[in-house]
Structure formats: C-alpha cells, structure tokens
Design an enzyme around this catalytic site. Structure first.
Site, PDB file in Angstrom:
ATOM      1  N   ASP A   1       0.819  -1.214   0.000  1.00  0.00           N
ATOM      2  CA  ASP A   1       0.000   0.000   0.000  1.00  0.00           C
ATOM      3  C   ASP A   1       0.847   1.256   0.000  1.00  0.00           C
ATOM      4  O   ASP A   1       2.029   1.242   0.307  1.00  0.00           O
ATOM      5  CB  ASP A   1      -0.844   0.039   1.290  1.00  0.00           C
ATOM      6  CG  ASP A   1      -2.063  -0.837   1.177  1.00  0.00           C
ATOM      7  OD1 ASP A   1      -2.471  -1.114   0.050  1.00  0.00           O
ATOM      8  OD2 ASP A   1      -2.587  -1.230   2.229  1.00  0.00           O
TER       9      ASP A   1
ATOM     10  N   LYS B   1      -3.459   3.146  -2.634  1.00  0.00           N
ATOM     11  CA  LYS B   1      -4.631   3.962  -2.895  1.00  0.00           C
ATOM     12  C   LYS B   1      -4.289   5.364  -2.445  1.00  0.00           C
ATOM     13  O   LYS B   1      -4.082   5.619  -1.287  1.00  0.00           O
ATOM     14  CB  LYS B   1      -5.828   3.458  -2.087  1.00  0.00           C
ATOM     15  CG  LYS B   1      -6.455   2.254  -2.714  1.00  0.00           C
ATOM     16  CD  LYS B   1      -7.674   1.847  -1.942  1.00  0.00           C
ATOM     17  CE  LYS B   1      -7.346   0.642  -1.087  1.00  0.00           C
ATOM     18  NZ  LYS B   1      -8.462   0.155  -0.302  1.00  0.00           N
TER      19      LYS B   1
ATOM     20  N   THR C   1      -0.260  -0.698  15.162  1.00  0.00           N
ATOM     21  CA  THR C   1      -1.177   0.236  14.512  1.00  0.00           C
ATOM     22  C   THR C   1      -0.782   1.692  14.747  1.00  0.00           C
ATOM     23  O   THR C   1      -0.321   2.059  15.833  1.00  0.00           O
ATOM     24  CB  THR C   1      -2.631  -0.001  14.958  1.00  0.00           C
ATOM     25  OG1 THR C   1      -3.459   0.945  14.282  1.00  0.00           O
ATOM     26  CG2 THR C   1      -2.815   0.190  16.453  1.00  0.00           C
TER      27      THR C   1
ATOM     28  N   MET D   1      -7.658   8.635   9.174  1.00  0.00           N
ATOM     29  CA  MET D   1      -8.274   9.103   7.923  1.00  0.00           C
ATOM     30  C   MET D   1      -9.255  10.249   8.187  1.00  0.00           C
ATOM     31  O   MET D   1     -10.287  10.363   7.527  1.00  0.00           O
ATOM     32  CB  MET D   1      -9.010   7.955   7.210  1.00  0.00           C
ATOM     33  CG  MET D   1      -8.057   6.862   6.764  1.00  0.00           C
ATOM     34  SD  MET D   1      -8.903   5.525   5.890  1.00  0.00           S
ATOM     35  CE  MET D   1      -9.534   4.570   7.243  1.00  0.00           C
TER      36      MET D   1
ATOM     37  N   GLY E   1       3.524  10.270  11.188  1.00  0.00           N
ATOM     38  CA  GLY E   1       4.067   9.833  12.473  1.00  0.00           C
ATOM     39  C   GLY E   1       5.092   8.719  12.349  1.00  0.00           C
ATOM     40  O   GLY E   1       5.008   7.896  11.439  1.00  0.00           O
TER      41      GLY E   1
HETATM   42  N1  SAH Z   1      -4.100  -0.159   9.136  1.00  0.00           N
HETATM   43  C1  SAH Z   1      -3.570   1.139   9.455  1.00  0.00           C
HETATM   44  C2  SAH Z   1      -4.578   2.240   9.197  1.00  0.00           C
HETATM   45  C3  SAH Z   1      -5.005   2.346   7.770  1.00  0.00           C
HETATM   46  S1  SAH Z   1      -6.019   3.698   7.477  1.00  0.00           S
HETATM   47  C4  SAH Z   1      -3.087   1.172  10.898  1.00  0.00           C
HETATM   48  O1  SAH Z   1      -3.377   0.261  11.674  1.00  0.00           O
HETATM   49  O2  SAH Z   1      -2.364   2.077  11.244  1.00  0.00           O
HETATM   50  C5  SAH Z   1      -4.861   4.936   7.010  1.00  0.00           C
HETATM   51  C6  SAH Z   1      -4.797   5.991   8.067  1.00  0.00           C
HETATM   52  O3  SAH Z   1      -3.939   5.586   9.106  1.00  0.00           O
HETATM   53  C7  SAH Z   1      -4.229   7.295   7.618  1.00  0.00           C
HETATM   54  O4  SAH Z   1      -5.169   8.096   6.958  1.00  0.00           O
HETATM   55  C8  SAH Z   1      -3.814   7.909   8.921  1.00  0.00           C
HETATM   56  O5  SAH Z   1      -4.919   8.399   9.636  1.00  0.00           O
HETATM   57  C9  SAH Z   1      -3.312   6.701   9.666  1.00  0.00           C
HETATM   58  N2  SAH Z   1      -1.853   6.532   9.547  1.00  0.00           N
HETATM   59  C10 SAH Z   1      -1.210   5.441   9.144  1.00  0.00           C
HETATM   60  N3  SAH Z   1       0.122   5.606   9.224  1.00  0.00           N
HETATM   61  C11 SAH Z   1       0.317   6.858   9.690  1.00  0.00           C
HETATM   62  C12 SAH Z   1       1.466   7.632   9.997  1.00  0.00           C
HETATM   63  N4  SAH Z   1       2.699   7.154   9.827  1.00  0.00           N
HETATM   64  N5  SAH Z   1       1.294   8.887  10.469  1.00  0.00           N
HETATM   65  C13 SAH Z   1       0.055   9.386  10.635  1.00  0.00           C
HETATM   66  N6  SAH Z   1      -1.061   8.702  10.362  1.00  0.00           N
HETATM   67  C14 SAH Z   1      -0.941   7.446   9.906  1.00  0.00           C
END
Ligand code: SAH
Length: 502
Positions: free
Chosen positions: A44, A66, A126, A179, A208
């Site tokens: 992804d 995406k 996560t 998101m 982050g």
């Molecule tokens: N499966 C992922 C989330 C997918 S949805 C998880 O568990 O983290 C994608 C969203 O995750 C992004 O829009 C943002 O809100 C968050 N996200 C993922 N990685 C991030 C990062 N390094 N810094 C900030 N937000 C992040």
C-alpha cells in the site's frame, strides 16, 4: 488457466502482514522474516520504502497504493492480490499499521478463502497507538483517560460520517481518528454540537514515526480549520495535556510557539517546518481569507480579456492564488507584464510557471510605485494596470500608479475577516513565542485574544510586520533577516539558541 499456474497456486500462500506506521523499527520480527523471503509483495501507499528494502533483490513489487490522485477500488486490489497469489509462491500482502485496523484485511482474507488460497495474518503495530506515542501522547493515562476509541474519519460514498455523535461525546477517554483530515470540520462540529467541550485539546500527528513527523496542537474547535494534511492521526482528549515530547529532536526542542498564519492560505507550511525542527506548534489562525463581497464577476471580466492590460500587479499571495484560480490558461497572459511585491508573492507567481518583469528593490508598495515605469507614452496599448488585491490593502498602489499616468483597475479578489477559531487560552499561555507573518495577523490576534494572551516574545517576518507590531504598542523580540517563512524559521532557531545559552 494453464496447468502450471494451477500447480503454482497449489503451493502458494498469502501473508496478510502489518508493516507498522513507518519506522522500520516497528516492523515485527515475523513480518521482517516474511518480507525477506517473499517472492512477491503487494503493498500500500503507506508502506515505507525502507521496509520494502528488507525484501530479496529479485522480489516482485506490486504497488496497489490507494492515494487521492490514483484511486484504486478495493475490488481491483483484491483481484491483483489473487492474481499474484496464483502466479507467485510466497506472497506478502503488506499493509500500513495493522491489517485489521481500517486496512480491509478481512475483505481480502474472505476473497482468499473463496479462492481456496491459504493465508496467514500477521498483526502489526497500529498507527492509532504508535503515532500518538511517537508524539509523546499516551492514549490512556491514569486519572485522565481509561479508554480509547479508534474511529475512521472516512465515509463511504463521501457523504457525512455515520456516528452516534452524542454517544461519542459522552464516552470519555481518548478519541482517535484515522483518515480524519478531510472530514475534520465535520468531526469538530458534530462533537461540539453533541455536547463535547470545544476546548478539549486536540493533536494531529502527521507522517508519524517517520523522519518528517510533525504535530499540530489545537482544540476541538480549532480542529475544524487546522492546517494539516494526510496521513494524520487525530487525537482528541485530555491526554494531549500531558503530552511530553520525549521523542523529539532538533534545534527547537522545548519551544512552544504560537503560529497565527491566516487560514485558508495555501502557502508553504510554517507549522510543518517549525515542528520538524523540534518545536511544539500551537496553531492559532487569527484571520481568515474569504471571497469578496459580490459575485466575483469583476475578476472574471478582467481575466476574460486579460490581454488588454499592460501590467498585472500582485502584492499578496492570496491575490496571486485568486487570480490564477480564475485564469484557465496561463498562455493567455501573452505579453502582459507582471510585477510582484514580496518573496512569497513572487514565489506564488513563479509556481504557475509565469515569469516576473518587475520586483521592487524593497518589498513594500511604495517601492513598487517608485520602481514602476511611467505610464504616459510607455508600454503598449492604453497604459492599463490590473491590480487584484485584498479588501484591506492600502491605496498606495492605485494612487501611486495613477499619478504616474496609468489607468489602474483595482479589483478586490479576497477579504480578510477575523477567524472564527478561538484556540484554548491555556495552550496560548503555555507558549514562549508567537510568530507573525503579516500586519493583519497581528491585528487579528489582538482583536481576538487581547494582549494578555500574547506569549512574552514576538517574532516578526520583516519590517512591514514589525512596524504594525510597534504601532500597536508591542515590542518586537526579533525580526527575520530574510523576509520569508524559511527566513523566519531560521530567526526562530537563532533566537531559541540564544535563549538556551543564557
Ligand atoms: N491499518 C492502518 C490504518 C489504515 S487507514 C493502521 O493500523 O495504522 C490509514 C490511516 O492511518 C491514515 O489516513 C492515517 O490516519 C493513519 N496513519 C497510518 N500511518 C500513519 C502515519 N505514519 N502517520 C500518521 N497517520 C498514519
């Protein structure tokens, strides 16, 4: 389907693997092992390149990212995964964070079941928890938050979010939105309407756990208009008050700085820059840029026969943005000459691939008038100047250029109004510094919060802003040597080094 493909698919296996939020140190041992032995990786947008670097050199990398510019429907992602599974042996389906937290991992797992393809799930760290942690925010804290709720700010079919907002406003603990950037105004408004304190502290942590992580602090009310971009984890609740930047590095660590830049302005991001230098940035927009009164037909008309003008004069980036927003094709500018006052204005014009014929020696309207050629007899045509401007611009340009013989068409293309955001006063009181990038933001801040909430030191972008600060009876702590955002950030670092040395 050929026989060999059948055989292949019989031995193939898919691993639905969480890659964590970005820092390769947050990849689990199992994930690293599987990535290292994968024949193909279907990954992804949010999977960091450094993590793909753990793969074999002959791995097949399949990008199903995406992103807003290239939306790929989930059905295609799943189809791609099934294709890969049938073609290659060991397939890793690599997802940001954890595969089952808004990762649509379960949908892909179901499709694999339907196809009879064996799979295994490898949970990941996560972003919902790890990203706040890297910004120093614990999602729970004894006495402050005994629960956390992880929500998506993404709605199906782009309609409003379907939550029981009253229940959310009451649940207590920490609310964590993934998101949520696009729907941040809705999240803010709905939670406040449902009874949540508009002053609840909020942090947005962008990119982050990566080297370019940055954070904006605001409150629930301020969230609606906070200048942030995706990907961000938005954390709402009292845990933000005990935020402790133990992970931060950089020359500005320990500095809490209020940034008052006008919202709605698409300029380079001073918040981002200061935050990446280690500062905690409190976003307190004091003014807003909005549409002019009327239907905007004046600008449309002027742009409609732009070739009739000899010159266009810009004295602000907002005017540049509005003007080019109304111009469908920059080639229509033809031989119209362009003057721009100020580095930011100049950069904004150049960003449209358009050159500039006159930049006055000093970045003020007087200097423009002085440096401008004489209207009578010079230039082609009737000697006309188009001057798209803000409603608060002084009359210096029109008067000065008219006096030089030009016919000036001044059109108000935007208005500056006080911001409706009222940032938590506690946040403002905790700051050591405030930066101003224009006179209007100084006036806006004072009108909104009063001098009592001004941090003890004021940093100014340049002489014009400084003169407004002084006229209002305030003291300029320091002024940038270069009068642009980068110059201001440098001045902040110099000042902070001096403070630390004392
Ligand atoms: N499966 C992922 C989330 C997918 S949805 C998880 O568990 O983290 C994608 C969203 O995750 C992004 O829009 C943002 O809100 C968050 N996200 C993922 N990685 C991030 C990062 N390094 N810094 C900030 N937000 C992040």
């Amino acid at each position: 389907m050929g026989k060999s493909e059948n055989l292949q698919s019989a031995k193939s296996k898919v691993y639905l693997v969480g890659a964590g939020p970005g820092d390769p140190g947050l990849v689990t041992l199992r994930a690293a092992e599987l990535i290292g032995s994968a024949d193909a990786i279907v990954y992804d947008y949010l999977v960091d390149d450094s993590i793909l670097g753990l793969a074999k050199s002959d791995v097949v990398l399949i990008d199903v990212g995406k992103r807003p510019s290239r939306p790929l429907p989930q059905s295609e992602v799943t189809a791609e995964l099934i294709r890969a599974a049938k073609r290659y042996g060991n397939v890793v389906r690599l997802k940001g964070g954890d595969p089952f937290v808004f990762g649509r991992g379960a949908e892909e797992a179901e499709a694999l079941v339907d196809e009879g393809i064996p799979f295994e799930v490898v949970p990941g760290v996560t972003s919902a928890i790890a990203v706040p942690a890297y910004a120093g925010i614990p999602v729970t804290h004894r006495g402050i938050a005994s629960s956390f709720t992880v929500l998506t700010g993404h709605s199906r079919d782009a309609g409003p979010l379907q939550y029981d907002w009253t229940a959310l406003a009451r649940v207590g603990g920490t609310l964590i939105f993934l998101m949520g950037v696009a729907h941040r105004a809705e999240i803010s408004n709905k939670l406040i309407s449902a009874g949540m304190d508009p002053k609840s502290p909020v942090s947005a942590v962008i990119w982050g756990t990566r080297p370019d992580q940055w954070t904006v602090m605001t409150d629930l009310e301020g969230l609606a208009k906070a200048q942030i971009n995706s990907p961000a984890v938005i954390v709402i609740g009292g845990v933000n008050r005990i935020r402790n930047e133990w992970f931060k590095t950089g020359p500005l660590v320990g500095l809490k700085v209020v940034v008052t830049r006008a919202e709605g302005v698409a300029t380079s991001r001073i918040e981002q820059r200061l935050s990446s230098l280690g500062a905690s940035v409190i976003a307190a927009p004091s003014i807003e840029i909005t549409d002019p009164v009327g239907d905007g037909s004046e600008l449309v008309d002027a742009v409609g026969h732009i070739e009739r003008f000899d010159w266009i004069v810009f004295t602000s980036q907002n005017a540049v943005d509005r003007f080019f927003g109304a111009l469908d094709d920059t080639r229509r500018l033809g031989t119209v000459r362009i003057a721009a006052v100020g580095t930011g204005t100049e950069a904004a014009v150049r960003a449209h691939g358009v050159g500039i014929d006159l930049v006055p020696t000093r970045a003020v309207a007087d200097a423009l008038v002085a440096d401008f050629p004489s209207g009578s007899g010079s230039g082609s045509g009737s000697g006309t100047v188009l001057f798209p401007k803000g409603d608060r611009a002084s009359g210096v340009v029109e008067e000065g250029l008219s006096a030089k013989g030009w016919l000036v068409s001044a059109i108000v293309v935007y208005r500056t109004v006080p911001s409706t955001v009222d940032v938590d006063h506690g946040l403002l009181r905790g700051a050591q510094l405030i930066t101003f990038t224009s006179g209007t933001t100084v006036e806006g801040f004072l009108a909104k919060y009063g001098a009592d909430l001004l941090p003890s030191v004021i940093g100014s972008i340049g002489p014009v802003t400084s003169s407004v600060i002084k006229r209002l009876g305030l003291q300029v702590g320091f002024e940038a040597k270069r009068h642009d955002l980068e110059g201001l950030c440098e001045a902040v670092v110099d000042w902070w080094n001096g403070v630390g040395a004392k």
